[in-house]
Design an enzyme around this catalytic site. Structure first.
Site, short mmCIF file in Angstrom:
data_model
loop_
_atom_site.label_atom_id
_atom_site.label_comp_id
_atom_site.label_asym_id
_atom_site.label_seq_id
_atom_site.Cartn_x
_atom_site.Cartn_y
_atom_site.Cartn_z
N LYS A 34 4.77 -14.44 2.70
CA LYS A 34 4.52 -16.02 2.01
C LYS A 34 6.15 -15.77 1.71
O LYS A 34 7.10 -15.77 1.05
CB LYS A 34 3.74 -15.32 0.48
CG LYS A 34 3.73 -16.09 -0.72
CD LYS A 34 3.26 -16.98 -0.48
CE LYS A 34 3.12 -17.89 -1.94
NZ LYS A 34 2.18 -19.03 -2.20
N ASP A 77 -6.09 -7.30 4.82
CA ASP A 77 -6.93 -7.37 4.10
C ASP A 77 -7.57 -7.89 3.45
O ASP A 77 -9.10 -7.87 4.02
CB ASP A 77 -6.40 -6.29 3.21
CG ASP A 77 -7.64 -5.18 2.62
OD1 ASP A 77 -8.94 -5.15 2.98
OD2 ASP A 77 -7.37 -5.31 1.20
N TYR A 136 0.72 -1.53 -0.01
CA TYR A 136 -0.38 0.14 0.05
C TYR A 136 1.16 1.65 0.03
O TYR A 136 0.38 2.57 -0.65
CB TYR A 136 -1.34 -0.27 1.50
CG TYR A 136 -1.91 -1.15 1.12
CD1 TYR A 136 -2.14 -2.25 1.16
CD2 TYR A 136 -3.59 -0.47 1.06
CE1 TYR A 136 -2.87 -2.83 1.16
CE2 TYR A 136 -4.89 -1.31 1.18
CZ TYR A 136 -4.45 -2.75 1.03
OH TYR A 136 -5.52 -2.87 0.66
N ASP A 161 -11.56 -9.92 4.85
CA ASP A 161 -13.03 -10.30 4.51
C ASP A 161 -13.24 -11.74 4.40
O ASP A 161 -14.78 -12.15 4.78
CB ASP A 161 -13.08 -9.81 3.66
CG ASP A 161 -12.96 -8.01 2.85
OD1 ASP A 161 -12.30 -7.78 4.00
OD2 ASP A 161 -13.82 -7.34 2.11
N ASP A 208 -1.56 -18.65 1.32
CA ASP A 208 -2.86 -19.40 1.01
C ASP A 208 -2.70 -20.57 1.58
O ASP A 208 -4.14 -21.12 1.73
CB ASP A 208 -1.84 -19.92 -0.17
CG ASP A 208 -0.79 -20.83 -0.66
OD1 ASP A 208 0.06 -20.54 0.70
OD2 ASP A 208 -0.32 -20.96 -1.32
#
Ligand code: NAD
Ligand code: IPM
Ligand code: MN
Length: 342
Positions: free
Chosen positions: A179, A236, A137, A240, A212
Site C-alpha cells: 500500500k 492473511d 502483528y 482467505d 486494494d
C-alpha cells in the site's frame, strides 16, 4: 525416527489433527507424535497460550503440526489479557518462521464448488508468500485513555529475506503487494523488493500492485498470479479470499519456514467455532499441511506427493464435506483419502 510436535489446539483443530495423523501414519511408518496443548487448551490447563515446556519440546522436535488456536470461549476485550492466538505468535517468532507459504491450487474436481466461474479458475496455480514475523502483528501496541494503537514496522533486512523467499519460489513472475500510496512501510517494502529483484533475480518478472487492487484482481483474473509476496496482514486477508478459488477455506495448507530449527505446518483456516464438535470439518487443509510437512519439514518429496495424489483421487470420486457442498463427515473424507493410499 522423526519426532513431530503435534499441537491440535482448539475447536476443529483436534478434529482435523486426527485426520492428518492417520494419513501421515499411513504413508510413513517411522513418525512419532508428541502432543502438547496450545492456545485456549493451554490457557485452560496452565493459564498461558504456550507453556515454556511445550515451547522447549517444539524446539527439540523435527517438525511442528498445528491444528488451530482460538475461539469465543477465550475472546476478551481486556487489554493485555491472555489470548490463544498469543501461542501462535510466540511459536512463529521463537522458531524464526518468517516465510509463510500458502499454495492455492484449485482441483479440477472442485471447480464447480467455487463461487467463481469455472473459466476464471481453470489452471490457477498460485503461491502466496506471507511475511509472518513482522508488521502489525509484532509492532508496538497499546490501549490507554480511550485510545488504542498498533504499529506496523519493517526493517530492510526483514523485507530482503521475504523478497528472496518469494523470488526463489517463482518460475517467471512475482507480484509484490503493498500500500505504497499510503504507508511508509510499503514504500520501503517496494524499494527493497525492487533492489533485490534487480540485483539477484533479474530473470524473473516483478510487478507491484496496491493491495486494494490486488484483492479485486484475485477475483477478476486469478490466473494472472504466480507468486504473491506481501506483508503479514495483507497476506492473511488475501489468502482467505484466495481460498475461495479452491471452493473452501478448509482446503488450504501452509508451511511456515525460515528458521534454523523445526518448521511449522498448519491449515489456513481457524478453529471454526460454528461447526466444532459436529464431525463435519473439512480435513483436507490439515491433511495437505501434513504433505507440506513431509516435503519441507522432512525432505520427503515422494511421501508428500503420495498424500497430495490420494487427496486428489478421493475428491475426484466425489466425496465432499458440507463446506464444499457435500454431506460427508470428517471421518468419511479421511477414510476416502486413506483408501487411496493403500
Ligand atoms: P475460521 O477460519 O475458524 O472460520 C471461518 C469460516 O470458515 C467458518 O464459517 C467456518 O465454519 C469455516 N471453516 C473454516 N475451516 C473450515 C473447515 N476445515 N471445514 C469447514 N468449514 C471451515 O475463522 P473465524 O471464525 O474468523 O475464527 C475462529 C477462531 O479461529 C478465532 O479465534 C481466530 O482467531 C482463530 N483462527 C486461528 C487460526 C490458526 O490457528 N491458524 C487461523 C484463523 C483463525
Ligand atoms: C492465520 C490466522 C492467524 C493470523 C490468527 C489466528 C492470529 O488468521 O494463521 O491466518 O492472523 O496469522
Ligand atoms: Mn488468517
Amino acid at each position: 525416527m522423526p519426532n513431530i510436535a503435534l499441537l491440535p489446539g482448539d475447536g476443529i483443530g483436534p478434529e482435523v489433527a486426527v485426520s492428518a495423523v492417520a494419513v501421515l501414519n499411513a504413508v510413513a511408518d517411522d513418525l512419532t507424535f508428541e502432543e502438547h496443548p496450545a492456545g485456549g487448551a493451554a490457557i485452560d490447563l496452565h493459564g498461558t497460550a504456550l507453556t515454556d515446556e511445550a515451547l522447549a519440546a517444539v524446539k527439540a522436535s523435527d517438525a511442528v503440526l498445528l491444528g488451530a488456536l482460538g475461539g469465543p470461549k477465550w475472546d476478551t476485550n481486556e487489554p493485555g489479557a491472555v489470548r490463544p492466538e498469543q501461542g501462535l505468535f510466540k511459536l512463529r517468532a521463537e522458531l524464526g518462521l518468517y516465510a509463510n507459504l500458502r499454495p492455492i491450487r484449485p482441483l479440477p474436481a472442485l471447480y464447480d464448488a467455487s463461487p467463481l466461474k469455472r473459466e476464471l479458475i481453470e489452471g490457477v496455480d498460485m503461491l502466496i508468500v506471507r511475511e509472518l514475523t513482522g508488521g502489525l502483528y509484532y509492532g508496538e501496541r497499546g490501549t490507554k485513555d480511550g485510545r488504542a494503537f498498533d504499529t506496523m514496522v519493517y526493517t530492510v533486512a526483514e523485507i530482503e529475506r521475504i523478497a528472496r523467499a518469494g523470488f526463489n519460489a517463482a518460475k517467471s513472475r512475482v507480484t509484490s503487494v503493498d500500500k505504497a500510496n499510503v504507508l511508509d512501510t510499503s514504500r520501503l517494502w517496494r524499494e527493497v523488493v525492487t533492489r533485490i529483484h534487480a540485483d539477484e533475480f533479474p530473470n524473473i518478472e516483478l510487478e507491484h500492485i496496491l493491495v486494494d487492487a490486488a484483492a479485486m484482481k484475485l477475483i477478476a483474473a486469478p490466473r494472472h498470479f504466480e507468486v504473491i509476496v506481501t506483508e503479514n496482514m495483507f497476506g492473511d486477508i488475501l489468502s482467505d479470499e484466495a481460498s475461495m478459488l479452491t471452493g473452501s477455506l478448509g482446503m488450504l495448507p501452509t508451511a511456515s519456514l525460515g528458521g534454523t530449527g523445526p518448521s511449522l505446518f498448519e491449515p489456513v483456516h481457524g478453529s471454526a467455532p460454528d461447526i466444532t464438535g459436529k464431525g463435519i470439518a473439512n480435513p483436507i487443509g490439515m491433511i495437505l499441511s501434513g504433505a507440506l510437512l513431509l516435503r519441507h519439514g522432512l525432505g520427503r518429496e515422494a511421501q508428500a506427493a503420495a498424500v497430495e495424489s490420494a487427496v486428489d483421487k478421493a475428491l475426484e470420486k466425489g466425496i465432499r464435506t458440507g463446506d464444499l457442498g457435500g454431506t460427508a463427515t470428517t471421518a468419511e473424507v479421511t477414510e476416502a483419502v486413506l483408501k487411496e493410499l493403500t
